[in-house]
Design an enzyme around this catalytic site. Structure first.
Site, PDB file in Angstrom:
ATOM      1  CB  SER A 437       9.332 -25.838  12.890  1.00 23.13           C
ATOM      2  OG  SER A 437       8.996 -26.079  14.239  1.00 23.13           O
ATOM      3  NE  ARG A 438      13.539 -19.089  13.832  1.00 22.69           N
ATOM      4  CZ  ARG A 438      12.506 -18.311  13.528  1.00 22.69           C
ATOM      5  NH1 ARG A 438      11.444 -18.339  14.298  1.00 22.69           N
ATOM      6  NH2 ARG A 438      12.531 -17.534  12.467  1.00 22.69           N
TER       7      ARG A 438
END
Length: 470
Positions: A437-438
């Protein structure tokens, strides 16, 4: 030298010599040198339609009646209506229909080739004489092509088709909550009509950078593994990817159920799904009292490719309505693999050149313009958000295929579900090494990442040792 104008007469029966002479006399007086041709149209029960370039003269019984009603409606109600009606009928002359009309050249698997709509725009809705609607998808030098939102059998060669000057759109409103609708916004749950507040086009530009603000609020899925290691923020696009039957829809459904009481509107878009699967999901939502804050937009596997193509855009238009009213929205696209296949089918029928895996060259733009509409709006724009959970199905865990790589590059992270982990009993079957998850920026998200950093590293190292040959 005077240019000859082509005129076409549409009628169910061939005109007599006397009728043809009168029509030619009228045309020559108004247009000069005219070449008149006749096309038989069995849909015209009485009268005829005369097409001269972009001018349409509707002398059918229905057309003359409609014009007469408009004439009478325009009359002052305070006057004695009877003599005015008599005078109107005696002096009535059909006027040019401002709608431009064309005719069907061919119909092949839901794609219609049309001639005569010279002024039509890409994405515009057209209506065929039988009442079926279509959307313009290709504009060539001499013809245009449209995809049908109805049955092939209702459109035949030579049938008249009219412009609407409206782009494809869907009615929106709070009344959609708790309902199941098709890709055109029509209810399919047997609960009656839906009252709409307004009409939004299904294709809209994504919010600009100025209209956005950083993603800094978490959206909990209710699944500890995901919330601990891959925190999702409101306004983010997190891809759920994996092979068939590995629990992708279950993660999305659990996330919808977890939004109960959190003031989040949920929209589930079923693309090319079996009707039984959608019915089962709706029943699960109803049993857990989650249908009250959820809208289900369904295009089934038995529907035309056109409906499967527009369904995610229709769902996003609904989501944007709530977002611009300051609401937080979660939208699930299940799944974009089938959406790409539907677009490939349409493109091949339109004669567009196939590229990698037979997909057209603009398939990347197909999904980028869809997913870029998910955003966290700034407080000046209401502060609403759309969080997207697109789902993509892989073949034998091949994430390097065309569609998976495209959508991975568009989204802000991915949750990768692995078949081996699923069949070994792990739920959810998340591959720690490929999932990410960025999103980040707020203190809570950073603290969660710091707390779970060692856990993810340990799990990744364990997986590497596990597959290392002894």
């Amino acid at each position: 030298m005077m240019k000859t104008i082509n005129a076409v007469l549409y009628s169910n029966i061939c005109p007599s010599e006397e009728q043809e002479a009168k029509i030619l006399e009228f045309l020559e007086k108004k247009y000069g040198d005219v070449n008149l041709s006749f096309i038989k149209d069995t849909n015209i029960k009485a009268g005829f339609i005369l097409e001269v370039g972009s001018d349409i003269y509707d002398w059918t019984t229905k057309g003359r009646l409609e014009q007469l009603i408009k004439e009478i409606a325009a009359i002052d109600k305070n006057k004695n209506i009877i003599p005015i009606i008599k005078e109107t009928v005696e002096n009535f002359k059909p006027k040019i229909d401002p709608r431009q009309m064309g005719s069907v050249v061919s119909v092949i698997d839901g794609v219609v080739t049309i001639k005569g709509l010279d002024l039509v725009k890409y994405g515009e809705i057209v209506i065929f004489y039988s009442g079926v609607k279509g959307m313009i998808m290709s504009i060539d030098e001499y013809t245009t092509s449209a995809i049908l939102f109805g049955d092939n059998e209702d459109v035949s060669e030579g049938m008249a088709v009219y412009r609407t000057n409206k782009t494809a759109g869907i009615g929106v409103g709070d009344a959609y909550l708790g309902r199941v609708v098709d890709a055109l916004g029509n209810p399919i749950d047997g609960k009656g009509e839906i009252e709409t507040n307004s009409y939004l086009p299904i294709e809209q530009s994504a919010p600009t950078i100025i209209d956005r603000m950083p993603v800094n609020r978490p959206l909990e899925t209710g699944i500890l593994t995901i919330d601990a290691m891959f925190p999702i923020g409101k306004g983010q696009r997190e891809l759920i990817i994996g092979d068939r039957q590995t629990g992708k829809t279950s993660i999305a459904l659990d996330t919808i159920l977890n939004q109960k009481g959190k003031d989040v509107i949920c929209i589930y878009v079923a693309i090319g799904q079996k009707a039984s699967s959608v019915a089962r999901l709706v029943e699960t939502l109803r049993q857990h009292d989650a249908l009250d804050y959820t809208v289900v937009v369904a295009s089934f596997a038995s529907d035309e490719s056109a409906l499967q193509y527009i369904s995610p855009y229709a769902g996003t238009a609904l989501a944007e309505y709530f977002m611009h009213n300051g609401k937080d929205v979660l939208i699930v696209y299940d799944d974009l693999s089938k959406h790409a296949i539907a677009y490939r089918t349409i493109s091949l029928l339109l004669g567009r050149a196939p590229g990698r895996e037979a997909y057209p060259g603009d398939v990347f733009y197909l999904h980028s313009r869809l997913l870029e509409r998910s955003a966290q709006l700034s407080l000046a724009n209401g502060g609403g958000s759309i969080t997207a959970l697109p789902i993509v199905e892989t073949q034998s865990s091949d994430v390097s295929a065309y569609i998976p790589t495209n959508i991975i590059s568009i989204t802000d992270g991915q949750i990768f579900l692995e078949s081996d982990l699923f069949f070994s009993g792990q739920r959810p079957a998340i591959n720690i090494g490929l999932s990410v998850s960025r999103v980040g920026g707020d203190a809570q998200t950073k603290a969660m990442k710091k707390a779970t950093g060692t856990l993810r590293l340990d799990l990744a190292q364990y997986r590497e040792i596990e597959v290392f040959p002894v």
